[in-house]
Motif scaffolding. Structure first.
Motif, PDB file in Angstrom:
ATOM      1  N   THR A 158       0.859  -0.976   0.042  1.00 14.08           N
ATOM      2  CA  THR A 158       0.160  -0.255   0.125  1.00 14.08           C
ATOM      3  C   THR A 158       1.312   1.464  -0.079  1.00 14.08           C
ATOM      4  N   HIS A 159       0.142   2.429  -0.565  1.00 13.04           N
ATOM      5  CA  HIS A 159       1.596   3.673  -0.813  1.00 13.04           C
ATOM      6  C   HIS A 159      -0.080   4.273  -0.989  1.00 13.04           C
ATOM      7  N   ARG A 160      -0.259   6.034   0.011  1.00 13.91           N
ATOM      8  CA  ARG A 160      -0.633   6.712  -0.401  1.00 13.91           C
ATOM      9  C   ARG A 160       0.188   8.086   0.253  1.00 13.91           C
ATOM     10  N   ASP A 161       0.395   9.024  -0.796  1.00 12.96           N
ATOM     11  CA  ASP A 161       0.965  10.512  -0.854  1.00 12.96           C
ATOM     12  C   ASP A 161       0.498  11.056   0.891  1.00 12.96           C
ATOM     13  N   LYS A 168       5.168  15.892   1.655  1.00 12.36           N
ATOM     14  CA  LYS A 168       3.291  15.048   1.899  1.00 12.36           C
ATOM     15  C   LYS A 168       4.358  14.689   2.704  1.00 12.36           C
ATOM     16  N   VAL A 169       3.379  14.571   4.078  1.00 10.05           N
ATOM     17  CA  VAL A 169       3.683  13.706   5.129  1.00 10.05           C
ATOM     18  C   VAL A 169       2.759  12.974   5.973  1.00 10.05           C
ATOM     19  N   ASN A 170       2.889  12.137   6.880  1.00 13.92           N
ATOM     20  CA  ASN A 170       2.180  11.328   7.444  1.00 13.92           C
ATOM     21  C   ASN A 170       1.037  10.339   6.024  1.00 13.92           C
ATOM     22  N   GLU A 171       2.141   9.672   5.061  1.00 11.63           N
ATOM     23  CA  GLU A 171       1.728   8.985   4.245  1.00 11.63           C
ATOM     24  C   GLU A 171       1.629   7.911   4.714  1.00 11.63           C
ATOM     25  N   GLN A 172       1.537   6.730   4.018  1.00 10.33           N
ATOM     26  CA  GLN A 172       1.538   5.549   3.384  1.00 10.33           C
ATOM     27  C   GLN A 172       2.101   4.658   2.724  1.00 10.33           C
ATOM     28  N   ASP A 173       3.074   3.955   3.648  1.00 13.31           N
ATOM     29  CA  ASP A 173       4.106   3.009   2.886  1.00 13.31           C
ATOM     30  C   ASP A 173       4.259   1.014   3.534  1.00 13.31           C
ATOM     31  N   ASN A 174       3.378   0.161   3.343  1.00 15.13           N
ATOM     32  CA  ASN A 174       3.278  -0.020   4.027  1.00 15.13           C
ATOM     33  C   ASN A 174       3.217  -1.477   3.000  1.00 15.13           C
TER      34      ASN A 174
END
Length: 818
Positions: A217-220, A231-237
């Motif tokens: 999973t990735h989201r900005d 861009k912070v508080n992203e998702q990178d799983n």
């Protein structure tokens, strides 16, 4: 080296990918993927089967409050971790400022909000395929290849390995199969959202099957750092799971499994929300301090989603492990053994002043954990008597090496402006506390539960638990100045401390202590259940249980000479009395289900978070509140009048209060001034320069993080169509949730009250019986502006920061099963 050897021992499973085995059930969970409602036991094609009592039975037959969510419903609603799952289960509360500082509560109890303290237990147990996850950080990872999730409400210590007083989240993954099958799913959306999931399962021989699953999973990020454009508080799983199932005959099975999950986002930051007046002198409150340094935040509107923090952000989080499950049918019942090892590595970088000023330039607590568990369980039935007998052993090692360092703006921000030292950046610049913290946690238990059918309709179910806990902790914080010299408390015989040293010690103080805790506990419960008819089941439960005592490993208060007050180093066990009654009904030819439960839980010596107002003296420690009570009513409803339409609605009223807490920390509006002395009277709240009470009586006030009213609701309708030469169903679905206002500070404050909000999610798609499904989705469709939580920034300056919830997001998903 030990981790390498353990992983090498699991190499056969690792070749197939790693994961936890699908053995939360003593038998496979049937039709779990088709679940479209929550908490009621309804499904598309059959009755939901659960394993809450360590045997397979229908959700309606289980005499406890339970919410059940199937794998496909999890996917279609975007509930990819426990944080999203709370939108489907109204009595579940989830708060996370970063993976380590996460709390999961049920009915308002479980773990105190605030910075994590390694020395206490969770009140909500998280189990993945029967393996207990000691670190609540695991709840922030993506669900991977999940068949079903059961949220059990109320104490669960007589059936589960680790004692839990508030409830349990029982996650069942899909098991290896001897028929070849697979599934794949790809989602894309705004904010650069990309998610892919895949799983494949099948036989390697007539006695050996394997399953492999992965997810990414990735989201900005949703917040922009104007200082660097990031861009912070992203998702990178990333998640991997693999299983090997060996079935030599129809009476024995062995599952070897391993899993690995990684998070590496640019995270986590909380943004400016507001300021509120404290009792600190006016020149030491936020507005004056910021003006003195010519500083202004990028925006005073949190929903502009802007920050300017000047410390690189990181939230590197790794978790994984290996487990072996053996299940053998014998003449006296089914014997199950679960052996597991898990690890957790946490490597963060935070900006704890939340501002673009170099006040605190480092505030990081990297941590490593190894956890070993062994559970034996015997489940059987003879005549009218059913039984579960178990033994559980747990050993955990945690090592944290933290650092806090002040920067060149610290002197002006933290020292009284009238003091000449505040004009000298060198006084606090480079002041560093280096912390070495360790914990060894041992637990062992014998537990069991019996079910005796007095008649075909009436059953009595007593349970027991004998538990031993031992915790040994070490805390050592060494403070050095910018030149690398030790900063220590000096006695009068040593000449005392200089004014500079006193200023430094007021911000970061050295401390060292060792602490031990050990205790035996006996707990028990009894449930009476009565079948008024084949579709109406009533039950009542009483439980006398406990939550293990703990040790404070974030530092403890000290006297004026810096000597730690070790009376605060240990935390007493919680004593819990729980009462519950409920009725479960089905009607309309079992097309509708309505369940109702009422509960009350009284807790003595509740383990509450206490926060010291000074910036770095303490990160926050635990103390015992005398009495806490939570009580309420829960309703679960679902209906499927036809195969073309289904609807569900769940609601909860929860009244959770401190019944007696006379020595609690004060809220920010009653903090920051000179502490009252004998014969003095505390000043009015929020009046600068006032006298502050040493502590506050918050008896009768609400517990943090729990809404009085919470609801989840949804519906889906479909119609047969032919599309692209394929026959199938076009469908439209809606899922919503509402929660009323809640307090976001351990001591309720007018500054940290989070307003209630309602979120609405929609989906529109087409699916076929062959397993193809494509749909578009929009979450938070009306772009509601809400806070996940608010927090009081340390220092009593009146600064309040918070985490804005996700804005409107949209995208589409394509999935297939074969």
């Amino acid at each position: 080296m030990s981790r390498v050897l353990l992983l090498a021992g699991a190499a056969p499973a690792a070749l197939l990918a790693v994961s936890v085995p699908a053995f939360a059930a003593d038998a496979p969970v049937a039709d779990a993927d088709q679940t479209t409602s929550v908490g009621t036991g309804q499904s598309d094609s059959d009755t939901i089967l659960v394993t809450a009592r360590r045997r397979q039975e229908t959700a309606q037959d289980v005499p406890l409050a339970i919410s059940v969510v199937g794998g496909d419903h999890i996917d279609s609603t975007g509930s990819f971790n426990v944080g999203r799952l709370q939108q489907l289960t109204p009595t579940l509360q989830f708060y996370s400022s970063n993976p380590r500082n996460t709390s999961v509560n049920i009915r308002g109890i479980g773990a105190p909000l605030g910075l994590t303290n390694d020395g206490i237990e969770q009140g909500v147990g998280i189990y993945v395929d029967d393996v207990y996850f000691a670190r609540v950080a695991s709840s922030t990872f993506d669900f991977l290849d999940v068949a079903q999730i059961e949220v059990l409400r109320g104490p669960q210590g007589t059936l589960y390995g680790k004692n839990t007083t508030a409830g349990a989240i029982n996650i069942t993954t899909r098991q290896p199969t001897f028929d070849f099958e697979g599934r794949a799913e790809v989602s894309v959306g705004n904010l650069g959202f990309k998610q892919a999931k895949a799983a494949v399962s099948g036989p390697l021989s007539d006695k050996l099957a394997a399953r492999l699953a992965l997810s990414t999973t990735h989201r900005d990020g949703t917040i922009t750092n104007v200082a660097n454009g990031q861009k912070v508080n992203e998702q990178d799983n990333l998640g991997l799971r693999g299983q090997l199932l060996f079935q030599p005959n129809d009476k024995a099975s062995f599952t070897l499994a391993g899993d690995f999950s990684r998070q590496d986002p640019s995270c986590c930051v909380q943004v400016y929300v507001r300021t509120g007046s404290t009792q600190r002198s006016l020149d030491r409150q936020y507005a004056a301090l910021a003006a003195a340094q010519g500083y202004a935040v990028p925006s005073t509107n949190a929903f502009d989603r802007l920050t300017d923090v000047d410390v690189p952000l990181a939230a590197k989080n790794k978790i994984g492990g290996v487990s072996l499950r053996a299940k053998i049918d014998t003449d006296i019942g089914t014997f199950t053994s679960i052996t597991a090892w898990r690890f957790w590595d946490w490597n963060p970088s935070n900006d704890r002043d939340f501002l673009g000023l170099p006040i605190t330039t480092k505030s990081n607590n990297p941590s490593k954990q190894d956890q070993y568990t062994q559970e034996f369980r015997l489940t059987g039935e003879t005549g009218r008597l059913g039984y579960v007998l178990g033994a559980f052993g747990f050993y955990q090692k945690v090592r944290t090496n933290g650092i806090q360092q002040q920067g060149p703006a610290a002197s002006a921000w933290l020292i009284r402006p009238s003091d000449p030292l505040s004009k000298n950046p060198a006084v606090l610049n480079g002041l560093t506390a280096t912390n070495d913290i360790s914990l060894k946690n041992t637990s062992a238990a014998l537990f069991g539960q019996f079910t005796y059918k007095v008649t075909d309709a009436f059953s009595i179910q007593p349970g027991f638990r004998v538990n031993y806990d031992k915790k040994v902790g070490d805390y050592n914080s060494v403070v050095t100045n910018g030149a690398g010299q030790l900063v220590v408390f000096k006695t009068a015989a040593q000449g005392g401390n200089t004014s500079i040293e006193k200023a430094q010690l007021a911000v970061l103080a050295p401390q060292a202590f060792n602490v031990k805790f050990s205790d035996w506990n006996f707990s028990y419960d009894v449930t009476a259940s009565y079948d008024l008819s084949s579709d109406i089941h009533a039950y009542a439960t009483y439980a006398k249980t406990f939550k293990s005592g703990g040790v404070n490993l974030n530092g403890v208060p000290a006297d004026t000479a810096g000597v730690p007050l070790l009376v605060a180093a240990t935390v007493k066990p919680e004593s819990v009395n729980h009462y519950e009654a409920g009725i479960k009904t089905q009607f309309w030819d079992r097309k509708a289900t309505l369940n109702l439960s009422i509960f009350r839980t009284d807790i003595g010596n509740y383990q509450a978070q206490v926060t010291n107002g000074s910036l770095g003296v303490l990160r926050g420690y635990l103390a015992n509140a005398e009495k806490v009570r939570t009580q309420g009513v829960e309703v679960d409803f679902s209906a499927r009048p036809s195969e073309r339409f289904n609807v569900y609605g769940n609601g909860a009223y929860t009244d959770a209060k401190y019944r007696k807490f006379v020595d609690a920390p004060c809220p920010p509006e009653l903090s920051g001034g000179t502490t009252v002395a004998a014969g003095q009277t505390a000043g009015a709240a929020g009046v600068p320069g006032g006298l502050s009470p040493e502590s506050c009586d918050i008896s009768g006030q609400r517990l943090p993080g729990v809404s009085k009213w919470s609801f989840s609701y949804g519906a889906e309708a479909n119609a047969p169509v032919s599309l692209l030469g394929k026959d199938g169903l076009v469908y439209v679905g809606f899922d919503g949730n509402y929660r009323s206002a809640f307090s976001s500070n351990p001591s309720p404050s007018a500054y940290t009250q989070v307003d209630g909000y309602a979120l609405s999610n929609f989906r529109l798609g087409f699916r076929t019986d062959a397993g193809f499904d494509i749909y578009g989705w929009v979450r938070n469709a009306f772009d509601v502006q809400y806070y996940e939580q608010l927090a009081v920034a340390s220092g009593n300056t009146g600064l309040i920061v918070g985490q804005p919830g996700d804005p409107r997001t949209w995208g589409f998903t394509v999935k297939t099963t074969f």
